[in-house]
Design an enzyme around this catalytic site. Structure first.
Site, PDB file in Angstrom:
ATOM      1  N   HIS A   1       0.813  -1.222   0.000  1.00 45.54           N
ATOM      2  CA  HIS A   1       0.000   0.000   0.000  1.00 45.54           C
ATOM      3  C   HIS A   1       0.845   1.270   0.000  1.00 45.54           C
ATOM      4  O   HIS A   1       0.743   2.099  -0.906  1.00 45.54           O
ATOM      5  CB  HIS A   1      -0.924   0.012   1.223  1.00 45.54           C
ATOM      6  CG  HIS A   1      -1.821  -1.175   1.315  1.00 45.54           C
ATOM      7  ND1 HIS A   1      -2.708  -1.508   0.327  1.00 45.54           N
ATOM      8  CD2 HIS A   1      -1.953  -2.117   2.276  1.00 45.54           C
ATOM      9  CE1 HIS A   1      -3.358  -2.594   0.674  1.00 45.54           C
ATOM     10  NE2 HIS A   1      -2.918  -2.993   1.850  1.00 45.54           N
TER      11      HIS A   1
ATOM     12  N   CYS B   1      -6.759  -6.841   2.950  1.00 42.05           N
ATOM     13  CA  CYS B   1      -8.048  -6.737   3.635  1.00 42.05           C
ATOM     14  C   CYS B   1      -9.164  -7.429   2.848  1.00 42.05           C
ATOM     15  O   CYS B   1     -10.272  -7.604   3.352  1.00 42.05           O
ATOM     16  CB  CYS B   1      -8.412  -5.275   3.885  1.00 42.05           C
ATOM     17  SG  CYS B   1      -8.138  -4.200   2.482  1.00 42.05           S
TER      18      CYS B   1
ATOM     19  N   THR C   1       9.264   1.248   2.827  1.00 45.16           N
ATOM     20  CA  THR C   1       7.862   0.830   2.959  1.00 45.16           C
ATOM     21  C   THR C   1       7.832  -0.691   3.037  1.00 45.16           C
ATOM     22  O   THR C   1       7.209  -1.367   2.216  1.00 45.16           O
ATOM     23  CB  THR C   1       7.022   1.358   1.774  1.00 45.16           C
ATOM     24  OG1 THR C   1       7.720   1.092   0.541  1.00 45.16           O
ATOM     25  CG2 THR C   1       6.795   2.848   1.875  1.00 45.16           C
TER      26      THR C   1
ATOM     27  N   LYS D   1      -1.781 -13.031   5.190  1.00 44.41           N
ATOM     28  CA  LYS D   1      -1.221 -11.696   4.961  1.00 44.41           C
ATOM     29  C   LYS D   1      -1.175 -11.339   3.480  1.00 44.41           C
ATOM     30  O   LYS D   1      -1.599 -10.261   3.086  1.00 44.41           O
ATOM     31  CB  LYS D   1       0.190 -11.633   5.567  1.00 44.41           C
ATOM     32  CG  LYS D   1       0.997 -10.390   5.233  1.00 44.41           C
ATOM     33  CD  LYS D   1       0.468  -9.151   5.913  1.00 44.41           C
ATOM     34  CE  LYS D   1       1.384  -7.954   5.683  1.00 44.41           C
ATOM     35  NZ  LYS D   1       0.810  -6.708   6.188  1.00 44.41           N
TER      36      LYS D   1
ATOM     37  N   ASP E   1      -8.993 -16.956  21.266  1.00 47.89           N
ATOM     38  CA  ASP E   1      -8.244 -15.738  21.583  1.00 47.89           C
ATOM     39  C   ASP E   1      -7.966 -15.715  23.080  1.00 47.89           C
ATOM     40  O   ASP E   1      -8.793 -16.146  23.883  1.00 47.89           O
ATOM     41  CB  ASP E   1      -9.033 -14.483  21.183  1.00 47.89           C
ATOM     42  CG  ASP E   1      -8.132 -13.257  21.077  1.00 47.89           C
ATOM     43  OD1 ASP E   1      -7.829 -12.839  19.952  1.00 47.89           O
ATOM     44  OD2 ASP E   1      -7.723 -12.724  22.134  1.00 47.89           O
TER      45      ASP E   1
ATOM     46  N   PHE F   1      13.074   8.319   4.309  1.00 42.37           N
ATOM     47  CA  PHE F   1      11.652   8.472   4.598  1.00 42.37           C
ATOM     48  C   PHE F   1      11.046   7.085   4.838  1.00 42.37           C
ATOM     49  O   PHE F   1      11.575   6.083   4.372  1.00 42.37           O
ATOM     50  CB  PHE F   1      10.936   9.128   3.408  1.00 42.37           C
ATOM     51  CG  PHE F   1      11.370  10.543   3.143  1.00 42.37           C
ATOM     52  CD1 PHE F   1      10.568  11.608   3.510  1.00 42.37           C
ATOM     53  CD2 PHE F   1      12.599  10.811   2.524  1.00 42.37           C
ATOM     54  CE1 PHE F   1      10.972  12.921   3.268  1.00 42.37           C
ATOM     55  CE2 PHE F   1      13.009  12.113   2.278  1.00 42.37           C
ATOM     56  CZ  PHE F   1      12.187  13.171   2.649  1.00 42.37           C
ATOM     57  N   ALA F   2       9.930   7.053   5.536  1.00 41.38           N
ATOM     58  CA  ALA F   2       9.268   5.768   5.773  1.00 41.38           C
ATOM     59  C   ALA F   2       7.765   5.986   5.830  1.00 41.38           C
ATOM     60  O   ALA F   2       7.284   7.077   6.153  1.00 41.38           O
ATOM     61  CB  ALA F   2       9.771   5.128   7.060  1.00 41.38           C
TER      62      ALA F   2
ATOM     63  N   GLY G   1       3.700   3.576   6.102  1.00 42.64           N
ATOM     64  CA  GLY G   1       2.964   2.322   6.147  1.00 42.64           C
ATOM     65  C   GLY G   1       3.161   1.524   7.416  1.00 42.64           C
ATOM     66  O   GLY G   1       3.496   2.060   8.474  1.00 42.64           O
TER      67      GLY G   1
END
Length: 442
Positions: free
Chosen positions: A10, A42, A110, A132, A177, A276-277, A279
């Site tokens: 993304h 997702c 990213t 994932k 859970d 830079f970073a 996500g």
């Protein structure tokens, strides 16, 4: 300007597309371990459940599209080391095992996140899967075809959505859970009680407040999940315990949270110049608390990736922070939340109050109408709104987006009572549900 991008889901895709558009003269190279990019993870449950028939629709870009923009797309290339001081990286071609060095003027990290894999006895047995990426989704679908008993470990959004998909495909499903409620990170008990009842009504077994201690197998394949309170037959297990940031490459070179999430400023800059970073590899400002927190969401990722490009040469557009707004559909219920739950607010040491509105979303003289359950959490002293939760059989989830803006702008519960919302009987009542919450709190 030579730009290197590591990782392309993304945030990476958004950063690359916008960098190519804003700086057509830039030499952009993207390094990606997989042979695909921009997979919408997702959508995995929708794919598994058969709602999405063609998985290609879950990709919103491709190596070819990037190449058309003049981007050097190095798929199946793993970056094995980064030297931020000397602006160098070493990458490995996973098809040929060849290693080579590259340089950069600007580095965009990213690298995303990866599912947490617990060190539990039997974890290496066959048919214990993660959820994932594209390969995981295909493996889940393939393995699920021939099994009847499926156990999902982890009752966050991903686990919960998979449980529903499996149940609707006729499987015997158990959800485990260690916490005593599902989706407790996003919703208070008034909401999770309703969702849990929906699962039970559909025959799903909920094993909450139970911790997995080991997996037992037969012929190398998982056959049973043992918890501290019971044991469950399982021919297939999906681990959905949570995510941790993929940031080993920059360890010790930039500032991070204790979990390794890279700390960026409002212009997506790390503590190292020209790095830079964005996500799921990053921490981000969480407006309800004002703290820097790890909130891996696709929405945060695309915003951050876009901002990296805007601020690559000079700081121009700042990040506004996040409320962690999210939504989910569980059977007939449409659910959304933003900001802090009452539980989370108290855990953060905040003194809060809450108000709950239960009313039909439109006038009772209309042919149909549905009940809405709307909760707002606000700080006792300042009266500032900190969170909201919505549930209804009607789709009222956009209310969460409105409440996200309310929180971001620091509005009080009293102000919410008098915000200008339209009235039209097809859609609502003269006093909006959101107004009602503000009025009721007064």
């Amino acid at each position: 300007m030579k730009v290197a991008v590591i990782g392309c889901t993304h945030a990476g895709t958004a950063a690359i597309l916008n960098t190519a558009k804003l700086y057509p003269e830039a030499e952009i190279t993207v390094y990606e371990r997989n042979d695909n990019i921009s997979f919408l993870s997702c959508g995995i449950a929708l794919y598994v459940g058969g709602i999405v028939k063609d998985p290609q629709g879950l990709f919103y870009s491709s190596p070819n599209k990037l190449a058309e923009l003049g981007v050097k797309t190095k798929m199946r290339h793993d970056v094995i080391s980064v030297d931020t001081e000397n602006k160098k990286i070493i990458a490995k071609n996973l098809d040929t095992n060849e290693e080579f060095e590259d340089t950069f003027d600007k580095l965009i990290v990213t690298t995303g996140s990866w599912p947490i894999i617990p060190k539990i006895e039997g974890i290496d047995l066959e048919n214990i899967l993660l959820s994932k990426n594209f390969y995981h989704s295909n493996a889940i679908i393939e393995k699920a075809k021939d099994v009847k008993n499926i156990v999902v470990v982890g009752a966050g959004y991903i686990g919960v959505e998979l449980v529903e998909a499996f149940q609707m495909n006729g499987k015997n499903v158990t959800l485990i859970d260690s916490l005593d409620r599902i989706m407790s990170k996003y919703l208070d008990k008034e909401y999770t009680d309703i969702a849990e009842k929906a699962f039970k009504d559909h025959g799903v077994k909920l094993a909450l407040g139970e911790t997995v201690e080991k997996f037992e197998g037969k012929d190398g394949k998982v056959s049973k999940v043992i918890t501290n309170k019971g044991e469950y037959e399982a021919e297939l297990v999906i681990l959905c315990i949570g995510f941790r940031p993929n940031t080993e490459l920059l360890k010790g070179q930039v500032d991070t949270l204790p979990n390794g999430a890279i700390i960026v400023d409002e212009y997506m800059r790390t503590s190292k110049e020209d790095v830079f970073a964005a996500g799921d590899s990053c921490a981000i400002k969480y407006n309800p608390t004002g703290k820097t927190e790890y909130i891996p969401l696709a929405t945060n990722a695309v915003r951050m990736g876009t901002l990296v490009a805007r601020n690559l040469v000079k700081p121009t557009t700042r990040h506004l922070g996040t409320q962690g707004t999210s939504g989910i559909k569980i059977y007939e219920y449409n659910i959304a939340s933003t900001g802090l739950t009452e539980n989370a607010a108290k855990a953060n040491g905040l003194e809060v109050m809450s108000v709950m509105v239960q009313d039909n979303y439109r006038p009772e003289f209309m042919p149909t109408y549905e009940m809405v359950q709307f909760k707002v959490v606000y700080e006792k002293e300042s009266r500032k709104v900190l969170g909201a939760q919505i549930l209804s059989k009607a789709d009222m989830t956009q209310m969460a987006n409105t409440m996200s803006v309310v929180i971001q702008n620091g509005m009080t519960i009293e102000e919410l009572g008098f915000v200008d919302f339209f009235f039209q009987p097809h859609f609502n009542k003269p006093w909006s549900i959101l107004n009602m919450a503000g009025l009721q709190a007064e």
